[in-house]
Write an enzyme that holds these catalytic residues in place. Structure first.
Site, PDB file in Angstrom:
ATOM      1  N   GLU A  64       0.823  -1.212   0.000  1.00 55.52           N
ATOM      2  CA  GLU A  64       0.000   0.000   0.000  1.00 55.52           C
ATOM      3  C   GLU A  64       0.864   1.272   0.000  1.00 55.52           C
ATOM      4  O   GLU A  64       1.852   1.361   0.717  1.00 55.52           O
ATOM      5  CB  GLU A  64      -0.880  -0.040   1.250  1.00 55.52           C
ATOM      6  CG  GLU A  64      -1.827   1.130   1.439  1.00 55.52           C
ATOM      7  CD  GLU A  64      -2.656   0.980   2.709  1.00 55.52           C
ATOM      8  OE1 GLU A  64      -3.645   1.717   2.847  1.00 55.52           O
ATOM      9  OE2 GLU A  64      -2.318   0.135   3.557  1.00 55.52           O
TER      10      GLU A  64
ATOM     11  N   LYS B 191      -9.372   2.965  -1.916  1.00 55.98           N
ATOM     12  CA  LYS B 191      -9.646   2.272  -0.651  1.00 55.98           C
ATOM     13  C   LYS B 191     -10.999   2.696  -0.085  1.00 55.98           C
ATOM     14  O   LYS B 191     -11.321   3.885  -0.030  1.00 55.98           O
ATOM     15  CB  LYS B 191      -8.527   2.583   0.343  1.00 55.98           C
ATOM     16  CG  LYS B 191      -8.521   1.738   1.600  1.00 55.98           C
ATOM     17  CD  LYS B 191      -7.253   2.019   2.389  1.00 55.98           C
ATOM     18  CE  LYS B 191      -7.129   1.144   3.633  1.00 55.98           C
ATOM     19  NZ  LYS B 191      -5.851   1.397   4.351  1.00 55.98           N
TER      20      LYS B 191
ATOM     21  N   CYS C   8      -5.659  -3.340   2.345  1.00 51.08           N
ATOM     22  CA  CYS C   8      -5.366  -3.364   3.783  1.00 51.08           C
ATOM     23  C   CYS C   8      -6.624  -3.415   4.642  1.00 51.08           C
ATOM     24  O   CYS C   8      -7.247  -4.458   4.780  1.00 51.08           O
ATOM     25  CB  CYS C   8      -4.472  -2.183   4.160  1.00 51.08           C
ATOM     26  SG  CYS C   8      -3.599  -2.419   5.739  1.00 51.08           S
TER      27      CYS C   8
ATOM     28  N   SER D 166       0.518  -2.887   7.129  1.00 52.21           N
ATOM     29  CA  SER D 166       0.037  -3.409   8.416  1.00 52.21           C
ATOM     30  C   SER D 166       1.202  -3.463   9.392  1.00 52.21           C
ATOM     31  O   SER D 166       2.093  -4.300   9.276  1.00 52.21           O
ATOM     32  CB  SER D 166      -0.567  -4.805   8.213  1.00 52.21           C
ATOM     33  OG  SER D 166      -1.033  -5.338   9.429  1.00 52.21           O
TER      34      SER D 166
ATOM     35  N   LYS E 122      -0.364 -10.293  15.929  1.00 55.74           N
ATOM     36  CA  LYS E 122      -1.163  -9.772  14.824  1.00 55.74           C
ATOM     37  C   LYS E 122      -1.115 -10.677  13.601  1.00 55.74           C
ATOM     38  O   LYS E 122      -2.044 -10.695  12.788  1.00 55.74           O
ATOM     39  CB  LYS E 122      -0.667  -8.369  14.464  1.00 55.74           C
ATOM     40  CG  LYS E 122      -1.591  -7.559  13.575  1.00 55.74           C
ATOM     41  CD  LYS E 122      -1.043  -6.160  13.406  1.00 55.74           C
ATOM     42  CE  LYS E 122      -1.966  -5.306  12.555  1.00 55.74           C
ATOM     43  NZ  LYS E 122      -1.397  -3.953  12.346  1.00 55.74           N
TER      44      LYS E 122
ATOM     45  N   THR F  76      16.384   5.523  28.014  1.00 55.37           N
ATOM     46  CA  THR F  76      16.246   4.182  28.592  1.00 55.37           C
ATOM     47  C   THR F  76      14.944   3.974  29.355  1.00 55.37           C
ATOM     48  O   THR F  76      14.792   2.963  30.036  1.00 55.37           O
ATOM     49  CB  THR F  76      17.431   3.895  29.536  1.00 55.37           C
ATOM     50  OG1 THR F  76      17.472   4.896  30.560  1.00 55.37           O
ATOM     51  CG2 THR F  76      18.745   3.910  28.766  1.00 55.37           C
TER      52      THR F  76
ATOM     53  N   GLU G  79       7.337   3.128  33.584  1.00 59.74           N
ATOM     54  CA  GLU G  79       7.783   4.410  34.121  1.00 59.74           C
ATOM     55  C   GLU G  79       7.015   5.558  33.498  1.00 59.74           C
ATOM     56  O   GLU G  79       6.673   6.538  34.178  1.00 59.74           O
ATOM     57  CB  GLU G  79       9.274   4.588  33.864  1.00 59.74           C
ATOM     58  CG  GLU G  79      10.145   3.612  34.634  1.00 59.74           C
ATOM     59  CD  GLU G  79      11.607   3.712  34.257  1.00 59.74           C
ATOM     60  OE1 GLU G  79      12.423   3.086  34.960  1.00 59.74           O
ATOM     61  OE2 GLU G  79      11.917   4.400  33.264  1.00 59.74           O
TER      62      GLU G  79
ATOM     63  N   LYS H 204       5.016  14.731  31.027  1.00 60.05           N
ATOM     64  CA  LYS H 204       6.234  13.962  30.773  1.00 60.05           C
ATOM     65  C   LYS H 204       6.063  13.088  29.533  1.00 60.05           C
ATOM     66  O   LYS H 204       6.968  13.009  28.681  1.00 60.05           O
ATOM     67  CB  LYS H 204       6.583  13.093  31.980  1.00 60.05           C
ATOM     68  CG  LYS H 204       7.102  13.845  33.189  1.00 60.05           C
ATOM     69  CD  LYS H 204       7.602  12.870  34.248  1.00 60.05           C
ATOM     70  CE  LYS H 204       8.184  13.604  35.445  1.00 60.05           C
ATOM     71  NZ  LYS H 204       8.732  12.672  36.456  1.00 60.05           N
TER      72      LYS H 204
END
Length: 663
Positions: free
Chosen positions: A44, A111, A171, A198, A204, A491, A496, A625
Site C-alpha cells: 500500500e 480504498k 489493507c 500493516s 497480529k 532508557t 515508568e 512527561k
C-alpha cells in the site's frame, strides 16, 4: 491447465524518499521477472510511502508519485503489477492502487475502509471511496507522455485481463465485516490482491492469516497479501510477511523481519481449482451491478507445474514466540532508524539495570540478525555512510563501533551495577566508559546550597537530590553522542511513563526511546530469557545474569536506604495490570479496584486501594512527561504515546472525585 505464477513483494520504503522507493519497486519487478512471475502485488502507498503524515496534503506528494508511476511503466512489459499511491479526484484525496498490465495503466482502485484507530490516522488525509461507485479521473494533460493517457477509470473496479478477473482489498478493507471481497466474488473474481501497510504488533500475524485464508476459501479465489517491511517512518515497524493462498490453502508465506530492502515471495495458482470452488459453492451470485469491469486483452503468461519447497509454505518459520517477536521487531526498528537518520551508531547510558541492559541486548541482536540476513559485507554496505565500519571483520568489531556505553556513577552507585554494566558491554563487544559524574552532582549541590543558604537533606529534599543525580548524567552522554555523530537512546520503559517514574532531562534524554512501548515486568522476563535461552541458545548472553540477579533500583538514594523501584511504586506485575485496566480498557478507579482485588485475594484491600490511588494520581500528574518523551516503537495495543495512540489532557481533574468515592 490454468497455471499462473504470482508474487507478493515486501518493501522497506521511506516517506517522500522518491529514489529509494523507486529503486526498491524496480528491484521487486526485476526479481519477479527473473522468477517468471506474471502477477505481482506491491504494498500500500509504496510509491509515496505510507507514513507521509500531513505531507499527503501537499500537491507535490501526488505529483512525485505520478512521476514515479510513469517511470515504472517501461519496466512492466509482459507482467501485471499493482502499485499504491495517493491521488486527488474532485478535490478529495484517495488512497489508491493502480493496476498495470504490460506497460499500460488499466485504472485506479480507491480504498473503501480507512484505518482511523490506534496508530492509524488515515481519515485525516483520505476520503473513503463509496462501494459501487465508479468515476473517471482527469489528470493534467502533461501526464499523457509518461502515463500513456490523462484520463483513467477510478473507483470500485474489477479488471478482466484477457479472461483473468483481478480485484482488490486494500489493507483495512479486509479487516472489516463488510469486506469488498464479497462483491468481487459475486462478480466472478479469480484473484484478489491485498496491498497493505500493516504495522507489527504482538500476535497480529494470526489475524492476518485468518482473513487471508478465509477470504481465499469463502470467495474461492487466489489471494495475494503484500506488506511493508522495516521501520518506515520512525514509530511503526512493519514485519513484512507476504502470504499467498488459494481456496483456503496457504501456498507461501515469507519469513518476517528481513533486513533487506526488497523481498519477493512466489507461488503458482491453478485458477481451475479456484473456479471449481466457486461453481460448487451453490451461493447466490447476484453481483453488485455498479462494480465496473475494466477489460484488457493482455494475455497473462502462464507457467508450468512446479512444486513448492516445504519452507515456502511453512507457517512456523514466520510465526515466532513473543520473546523472539519482540527481539526481531525492535532490532529491525533500531537498524532502520539508525541508517535512515544517518546516525553513526548509538550511545547508551548503561546503568547495569534492566532497562539500559535491555537496550544494549537489542542492539546486540540488531547486529547479529542483520549480519545473518545480509552477510557481514552486506550489513556494512547498507551502512555505507558509516565509513569506520568498512575495516570491521567480525560482529564484535562492528558492535565496538556501533555501540558506545557509559557507566555514570555517583556516590550512591555500587559495585554490583558497575560489574553488571561492564560485563554486559564486554560480552557484546561494545565500547565501555566509566564516567564519574559525582563531581558534577556535588557542584550543582554546592551551587544551590550557597544560593538558598541552607543544606539540602534527604528528609526535606528527597526528589531534588535524586533528580539532580539523574540529570547530571545527560550532558556527558550527549557529548559522547555528538563526538561520534551517534544517536543517544533514552532508557525509560512504559511502566515508568505511565506513572512518571523518570527524570525529565535525565533518563528520558535521547533522540529515540526504543523500550518506551513495553512494560518493565515483561522486560525483566525477556532479559531472563535472553540470558538462558535466547533464540534457541543462538544469541543468548550469559552475562545478563549480573543484571537479572538484582532488584530494579534507581540507585539514587544512599545505600543504607535499600531503595528499589517496586518499593517506590508497587509490584511491577500489579502496575502492568492496573495500567492495562485503566488505560487500555478505560476502567474507572472503582472498577480497577474490584478487578485487582479479585486477582489478588490475599492482598489487604487497603493495599490495593493505595495502589489504585497512586496509579491514577501519578498518571494524571505526569501527562506532560509523556508528551516530552522521545519517539518510541509501537509494539502492542497498550502504547502510551500521546502523539499516535493514547491521548490524555495535560491538565485534568486527576480523578479526584472518583478516587474519593473508592470503596
Amino acid at each position: 491447465m490454468n497455471l499462473y505464477k504470482v508474487g507478493g513483494a515486501e518493501l522497506n520504503q521511506t516517506p517522500l524518499d522518491w529514489n529509494n522507493n523507486f529503486q526498491n519497486i524496480l528491484q521487486a519487478i526485476t526479481t519477479a521477472k527473473e522468477e517468471n512471475v506474471s502477477i505481482l502485488c506491491l504494498p500500500e502507498l509504496c510509491l509515496s510511502g505510507y507514513g507521509c503524515e500531513d505531507a499527503f496534503y501537499s500537491p507535490n506528494t501526488e505529483q512525485q508519485s505520478l512521476k514515479l508511476l510513469g517511470d515504472l511503466l517501461p519496466h512492466t512489459k509482459d507482467i501485471v503489477i499493482s502499485v499504491g499511491l495517493p491521488l486527488r479526484h474532485k478535490n478529495k484525496l484517495y488512497n489508491t492502487v493502480a493496476l498495470i498490465a504490460d506497460q499500460k495503466i488499466l485504472g485506479f482502485v480507491a480504498k473503501k475502509h480507512l484505518a482511523g484507530n490506534g496508530i492509524h490516522y488515515e481519515p485525516r488525509w483520505f476520503t473513503p471511496w463509496e462501494g459501487g461507485e465508479v468515476s473517471e479521473i482527469k489528470l493534467d494533460k502533461s501526464y499523457e507522455n509518461t502515463l500513456g493517457a490523462s484520463t483513467f477509470p477510478i473507483g470500485d473496479l474489477l479488471f478482466d485481463v484477457n479472461g483473468i478477473r483481478i480485484g482488490f482489498e486494500i489493507c483495512e478493507d479486509a479487516w472489516v465485516a463488510n469486506r469488498p471481497g464479497r462483491s468481487l466474488y459475486q462478480n466472478g473474481v479469480d484473484i484478489i490482491l491485498n496491498p497493505s501497510a500493516s504495522h507489527f504488533a504482538f500476535d497480529k500475524l494470526d489475524v492476518r492469516k485468518r482473513f487471508v485464508l478465509e477470504g481465499s476459501r469463502a470467495y474461492g479465489v487466489g489471494y495475494i497479501y503484500a506488506n511493508l517491511l522495516g521501520n518506515e517512518s520512525g514509530r511503526a515497524i512493519y514485519d513484512g510477511g507476504v502470504m499467498i493462498a488459494l481456496s483456503g490453502n496457504l501456498l507461501a508465506i515469507s519469513k518476517r523481519f528481513s533486513f533487506k530492502n526488497c523481498k519477493v515471495t512466489t507461488a503458482t495458482f491453478d485458477l481451475d481449482i479456484a473456479r471449481l470452488a466457486q461453481i460448487q459453492s451453490h451461493t447466490s451470485n447476484t453481483g453488485t451491478s455498479n462494480i465496473e469491469v475494466i477489460n484488457s486483452n493482455f494475455a497473462i503468461p502462464q507457467t508450468v507445474p512446479e512444486k513448492h519447497s516445504p519452507s515456502e509454505a511453512s507457517w512456523e518459520h514466520s510465526k515466532y514466540i513473543k520473546e523472539e517477536e519482540f527481539g526481531r521487531a525492535v532490532a529491525l526498528g533500531l537498524f532502520d532508524y539508525m541508517r535512515k537518520s544517518y546516525s553513526k551508531g548509538f550511545v547508551v547510558s548503561l546503568s547495569g539495570g534492566a532497562d539500559s541492559s535491555a537496550i544494549v541486548t537489542l542492539i546486540h541482536l540488531m547486529i547479529e540478525m542483520g549480519v545473518e540476513d545480509l552477510g557481514l559485507e552486506g550489513f556494512k554496505e547498507k551502512l555505507g555512510y558509516f565509513s569506520s565500519l568498512k575495516d570491521c571483520n567480525s560482529i564484535k568489531e562492528i558492535c565496538n563501533k556501533v555501540l558506545t556505553t557509559a557507566y555514570q556513577p555517583t556516590e550512591n552507585s555500587g559495585d554490583v551495577t558497575f560489574n553488571a554494566a561492564k560485563s554486559l558491554a564486554e560480552a557484546v563487544g561494545a565500547t565501555f566508559y566509566n564516567v564519574n559524574v559525582n563531581p558534577m552532582f556535588k557542584g550543582y549541590l554546592n551551587a544551590i546550597e550557597t544560593a538558598i543558604e541552607r543544606e539540602l537533606t534527604w528528609e526535606q529534599d528527597d526528589i531534588t537530590l535524586q533528580n539532580i543525580q539523574a540529570r547530571v548524567r545527560a550532558p556527558s552522554v550527549w557529548m559522547l553522542a555528538n563526538i561520534n555523530g551517534a544517536l543517544l537512546l533514552s532508557t525509560s520503559n512504559r511502566s515508568e511513563a505511565a506513572v512518571g517514574y523518570a527524570t525529565m532531562d535525565g533518563d528520558t534524554s535521547g533522540g529515540l526511546s526504543p523500550i518506551a512501548g513495553i512494560d518493565k515486568n515483561y522486560l525483566r522476563s525477556w532479559l531472563r530469557w535472553m540470558e538462558k535461552d535466547g533464540l534457541d541458545g543462538k544469541w543468548n548472553i550469559p552475562a545478563l545474569s549480573f543484571v537479572n540477579e538484582q532488584q530494579p533500583t534507581a540507585e539514587l538514594r544512599p545505600a543504607d536506604s535499600k531503595q528499589t523501584d517496586e518499593a517506590d511504586l508497587m509490584p511491577y506485575d500489579v502496575l502492568e495490570e492496573i495500567e492495562k485496566l485503566a488505560i487500555r480498557d478505560k476502567k474507572s478507579p472503582q472498577e480497577c479496584l474490584l478487578f485487582v482485588q479479585a486477582n489478588h485475594p490475599d492482598t489487604p484491600r487497603e493495599t490495593v486501594h493505595q495502589w489504585i490511588t497512586k496509579f491514577f494520581r501519578l498518571w494524571s500528574r505526569n501527562q506532560w512527561k509523556r508528551e516530552r518523551y522521545a519517539p518510541s516503537f509501537h509494539l502492542d495495543d497498550k502504547n502510551l504515546d500521546p502523539k499516535t495512540w493514547c491521548r490524555f489532557p495535560i491538565l485534568s481533574g486527576g480523578f479526584a472525585s472518583e478516587l474519593s468515592d473508592l470503596k
